[in-house]
Write a protein that holds these residues in place. Structure first.
Motif, PDB file in Angstrom:
ATOM      1  N   LEU A 189      47.544  47.968  45.152  1.00  0.00           N
ATOM      2  CA  LEU A 189      48.673  48.514  45.038  1.00  0.00           C
ATOM      3  C   LEU A 189      49.183  48.171  43.535  1.00  0.00           C
ATOM      4  O   LEU A 189      49.849  49.008  43.030  1.00  0.00           O
ATOM      5  CB  LEU A 189      49.799  47.835  46.077  1.00  0.00           C
ATOM      6  CG  LEU A 189      50.992  48.378  46.110  1.00  0.00           C
ATOM      7  CD1 LEU A 189      50.904  49.868  46.306  1.00  0.00           C
ATOM      8  CD2 LEU A 189      51.877  47.899  47.217  1.00  0.00           C
ATOM      9  N   PHE A 190      49.256  47.111  43.105  1.00  0.00           N
ATOM     10  CA  PHE A 190      49.376  46.871  41.753  1.00  0.00           C
ATOM     11  C   PHE A 190      48.963  47.643  40.607  1.00  0.00           C
ATOM     12  O   PHE A 190      49.457  48.378  39.795  1.00  0.00           O
ATOM     13  CB  PHE A 190      49.382  45.294  41.498  1.00  0.00           C
ATOM     14  CG  PHE A 190      49.577  45.067  39.849  1.00  0.00           C
ATOM     15  CD1 PHE A 190      50.894  44.943  39.206  1.00  0.00           C
ATOM     16  CD2 PHE A 190      48.613  45.062  38.799  1.00  0.00           C
ATOM     17  CE1 PHE A 190      51.383  44.644  38.128  1.00  0.00           C
ATOM     18  CE2 PHE A 190      49.036  44.610  37.679  1.00  0.00           C
ATOM     19  CZ  PHE A 190      50.289  44.534  37.148  1.00  0.00           C
ATOM     20  N   PHE A 191      47.530  47.793  40.873  1.00  0.00           N
ATOM     21  CA  PHE A 191      46.908  48.751  39.873  1.00  0.00           C
ATOM     22  C   PHE A 191      47.205  50.137  40.018  1.00  0.00           C
ATOM     23  O   PHE A 191      47.425  50.756  39.251  1.00  0.00           O
ATOM     24  CB  PHE A 191      45.574  48.568  40.188  1.00  0.00           C
ATOM     25  CG  PHE A 191      44.607  47.415  39.460  1.00  0.00           C
ATOM     26  CD1 PHE A 191      44.968  46.868  38.179  1.00  0.00           C
ATOM     27  CD2 PHE A 191      43.914  46.241  40.202  1.00  0.00           C
ATOM     28  CE1 PHE A 191      44.312  45.779  37.703  1.00  0.00           C
ATOM     29  CE2 PHE A 191      43.381  45.364  39.734  1.00  0.00           C
ATOM     30  CZ  PHE A 191      43.789  44.920  38.362  1.00  0.00           C
ATOM     31  N   GLY A 192      47.288  50.454  41.206  1.00  0.00           N
ATOM     32  CA  GLY A 192      47.719  51.838  41.613  1.00  0.00           C
ATOM     33  C   GLY A 192      49.289  52.249  40.859  1.00  0.00           C
ATOM     34  O   GLY A 192      49.297  53.500  40.531  1.00  0.00           O
ATOM     35  N   LEU A 193      50.005  51.185  41.002  1.00  0.00           N
ATOM     36  CA  LEU A 193      51.365  51.437  40.541  1.00  0.00           C
ATOM     37  C   LEU A 193      51.508  51.471  38.837  1.00  0.00           C
ATOM     38  O   LEU A 193      52.067  52.098  38.212  1.00  0.00           O
ATOM     39  CB  LEU A 193      52.407  50.587  41.120  1.00  0.00           C
ATOM     40  CG  LEU A 193      52.698  50.884  42.621  1.00  0.00           C
ATOM     41  CD1 LEU A 193      53.258  49.466  43.029  1.00  0.00           C
ATOM     42  CD2 LEU A 193      53.452  52.038  42.599  1.00  0.00           C
ATOM     43  N   ALA A 194      50.546  50.728  38.301  1.00  0.00           N
ATOM     44  CA  ALA A 194      50.667  50.226  36.818  1.00  0.00           C
ATOM     45  C   ALA A 194      49.829  50.800  35.981  1.00  0.00           C
ATOM     46  O   ALA A 194      49.940  51.363  34.815  1.00  0.00           O
ATOM     47  CB  ALA A 194      50.656  48.873  36.711  1.00  0.00           C
ATOM     48  N   ALA A 219      58.071  48.659  41.047  1.00  0.00           N
ATOM     49  CA  ALA A 219      57.536  48.353  42.310  1.00  0.00           C
ATOM     50  C   ALA A 219      56.441  47.422  42.223  1.00  0.00           C
ATOM     51  O   ALA A 219      56.202  46.480  42.753  1.00  0.00           O
ATOM     52  CB  ALA A 219      57.021  49.494  43.049  1.00  0.00           C
ATOM     53  N   ALA A 220      55.606  47.686  40.871  1.00  0.00           N
ATOM     54  CA  ALA A 220      54.580  46.857  40.644  1.00  0.00           C
ATOM     55  C   ALA A 220      54.974  45.354  40.364  1.00  0.00           C
ATOM     56  O   ALA A 220      54.056  44.424  40.719  1.00  0.00           O
ATOM     57  CB  ALA A 220      53.802  47.421  39.672  1.00  0.00           C
ATOM     58  N   THR A 221      56.193  45.031  39.779  1.00  0.00           N
ATOM     59  CA  THR A 221      56.656  43.918  39.459  1.00  0.00           C
ATOM     60  C   THR A 221      56.840  43.221  40.610  1.00  0.00           C
ATOM     61  O   THR A 221      56.623  41.807  40.899  1.00  0.00           O
ATOM     62  CB  THR A 221      57.888  44.082  38.503  1.00  0.00           C
ATOM     63  OG1 THR A 221      57.399  44.647  37.363  1.00  0.00           O
ATOM     64  CG2 THR A 221      58.248  42.553  38.232  1.00  0.00           C
ATOM     65  N   ALA A 222      57.476  43.971  41.496  1.00  0.00           N
ATOM     66  CA  ALA A 222      58.094  43.360  42.884  1.00  0.00           C
ATOM     67  C   ALA A 222      56.721  42.902  43.733  1.00  0.00           C
ATOM     68  O   ALA A 222      56.725  42.002  44.408  1.00  0.00           O
ATOM     69  CB  ALA A 222      58.700  44.522  43.705  1.00  0.00           C
ATOM     70  N   VAL A 223      55.736  43.699  43.698  1.00  0.00           N
ATOM     71  CA  VAL A 223      54.405  43.396  44.196  1.00  0.00           C
ATOM     72  C   VAL A 223      53.945  41.960  43.848  1.00  0.00           C
ATOM     73  O   VAL A 223      53.684  41.081  44.473  1.00  0.00           O
ATOM     74  CB  VAL A 223      53.332  44.216  44.109  1.00  0.00           C
ATOM     75  CG1 VAL A 223      52.043  43.726  44.590  1.00  0.00           C
ATOM     76  CG2 VAL A 223      53.645  45.581  44.981  1.00  0.00           C
TER      77      VAL A 223
END
Length: 469
Positions: free
Chosen positions: A363-368, A391-395
């Motif tokens: 999820l982090f990679f997909g968002l960032a 959103a990536a930061t929140a993950v």
């Protein structure tokens, strides 16, 4: 030590100095006469990409020069009668001979430079003979090994850091895997040095993560200049730039280096050597030497990558000073501040935990991470890009919060740590397969690596927990 042995050591030292001189001369001449070398290579490979040839020109002689510079330290230790230095000379002479022989046989340099390579080969061949003579071996008799018992752990970390950070994500294709030699001193030496100073000050995983952030600022901000460059890796097109900073690229890489360049390689090695625990791997001299190697590695990357990938860009002095100050401040906090234990919470069982860390990584990679090198043109510079960044930061924040609470509980075990690392690593490689793989060979390699990582993680979970010595 008798006169014959002293003379044998003098001969080896003389050959080391001669090999060092020739290696430095070769590297300097290659760079000074780079236009002649490039013209020779263009004639041999008329269809080759000129930019690729120029990158190769900068990177091939530099690892040889870095190895040669290490001779200075080895010579001092050899004269002091250190058995470890004698073993290193035997290894370095053989590895150097193979590397120079490869460059000589490929004929990628003009005839006058190949003549210098021939001199290198002759000196290294003489060195191999001289260092393996019976009189030389008798000067360093086999006895109790006084090196740290955990030297294997130190070398494993040096090897694991660049492999996890670069090769297992697919950022370096297999056809150019030799580029790892350029990055290995910075990644491997940096990971080992930072692990040592964090563990010597009693730091835990939170301290390692913070130190990884400092490492990321140094590598990306000061060495590659990628945090502010408007051109390198198209990072300026990923999201809005704030105060000259490539925001999304900065978020992605600071988290990435903290987790995958430092913390996970350290955890992997400590899991492989559970009896040693978190004690230092190196003595003081080894720690100093590792720091020197890491700094030299950073200098090598600085000289090799930005001039080839981002010619003409120089980071403003204010940004240089700012990044240096921030990196220093984060490092000081990582070494001096030890977070209080979090409120314990029962951890999920290992397999669900692996799925959790894997899903979080994907999820982090997909968002960032911008697929295809940049976000879609319609949204390239719009403020919308701040939403997936948030959103990536929140993950990341949520996972760190949960991991701190889970690991503080009595139910947390070595199996949980294995599962957490396995899930993150498999997801990391799967993302590289989906978003980074360059061709069928790299896709096959990353797919096999992901399956192997998962299989090794499962096998490790099934093994009984070792008892510390």
């Amino acid at each position: 030590m008798n006169p014959q042995q002293r003379n044998a050591i003098r001969l080896v030292v003389g050959l080391l100095i001669a090999a060092l001189t020739v290696s430095v001369s070769f590297a300097v001449l290659t760079l000074v006469f780079r236009h002649d070398v490039l013209a020779h290579q263009h004639a041999r490979h008329p269809g080759a990409d000129p930019a690729a040839l120029e990158r190769t020109l900068w990177t091939r002689p530099i690892p040889l020069l870095a190895v040669a510079v290490l001779y200075i330290w080895v010579i001092r230790r050899l004269r002091a009668g250190a058995a470890g230095a004698y073993r290193r000379v035997r290894i370095v002479s053989a590895v150097g001979f193979i590397a120079v022989a490869y460059l000589f046989l490929t004929a990628e340099y003009p005839a006058w430079l190949r003549g210098l390579q021939g001199v290198q080969l002759a000196l290294l061949a003489l060195l191999i003979v001289a260092v393996n003579r019976p009189v030389m071996r008798s000067a360093f008799p086999a006895g109790p090994d006084e090196r740290p018992r955990n030297r294997r752990a130190a070398w494993l970390l040096v090897l694991a850091a660049p492999l996890v950070a670069e090769l297992s994500l697919g950022t370096i294709p297999l056809r150019t895997a030799w580029v790892l030699l350029v990055f290995a001193p910075m990644y491997g030496g940096g990971a080992l040095f930072l692990r040592e100073i964090v563990r010597r000050t009693g730091g835990g995983y939170a301290n390692l993560l913070l130190m990884g952030v400092a490492y990321g600022i140094v590598e990306e901000g000061l060495v590659l200049q990628s945090l502010t460059s408007p051109h390198l890796y198209h990072a300026a097109d990923w999201a809005p730039r704030l105060f000259g900073l490539n925001t999304d690229y900065t978020l992605l890489n600071l988290v990435y280096h903290a987790v995958f360049s430092l913390t996970i390689p350290v955890v992997l090695v400590e899991l492989c050597f559970p009896a040693h625990g978190t004690r230092p791997y190196l003595r003081r001299g080894g720690l100093v030497a590792t720091g020197v190697v890491a700094l030299a590695g950073a200098a090598i990357v600085r000289l090799a990558v930005p001039p080839a990938e981002d010619p003409g860009y120089t980071m403003p002095l204010g940004a240089v000073l700012g990044f240096a100050a921030v990196a220093l401040g984060v490092a000081v906090v990582a070494l001096r501040v030890h977070p209080k234990p979090a409120l314990p919470q029962r951890a999920p069982s290992p397999r669900p935990l692996a799925l959790t860390t894997g899903a979080a990584a994907l999820l982090f990679f997909g968002l960032a991470w911008p697929f295809g090198g940049a976000r879609q043109p319609l949204f390239t510079h719009g403020s919308w890009a701040l939403l997936p960044m948030a959103a990536a930061t929140a993950v990341v924040v949520l996972l760190v919060y949960r991991m701190r609470r889970w690991s503080a509980g009595a139910s947390w075990s070595r199996e949980h740590l294995i599962a957490a690392v396995t899930g993150a690593l498999v997801a990391h490689t799967v993302f590289g397969l989906l978003g980074q793989a360059d061709g069928a060979l790299d896709r096959g390699f990353l797919a096999a690596l992901a399956v192997l990582t998962a299989a090794l993680g499962v096998a490790a979970l099934r093994r009984p927990t070792p008892v510390a010595a």
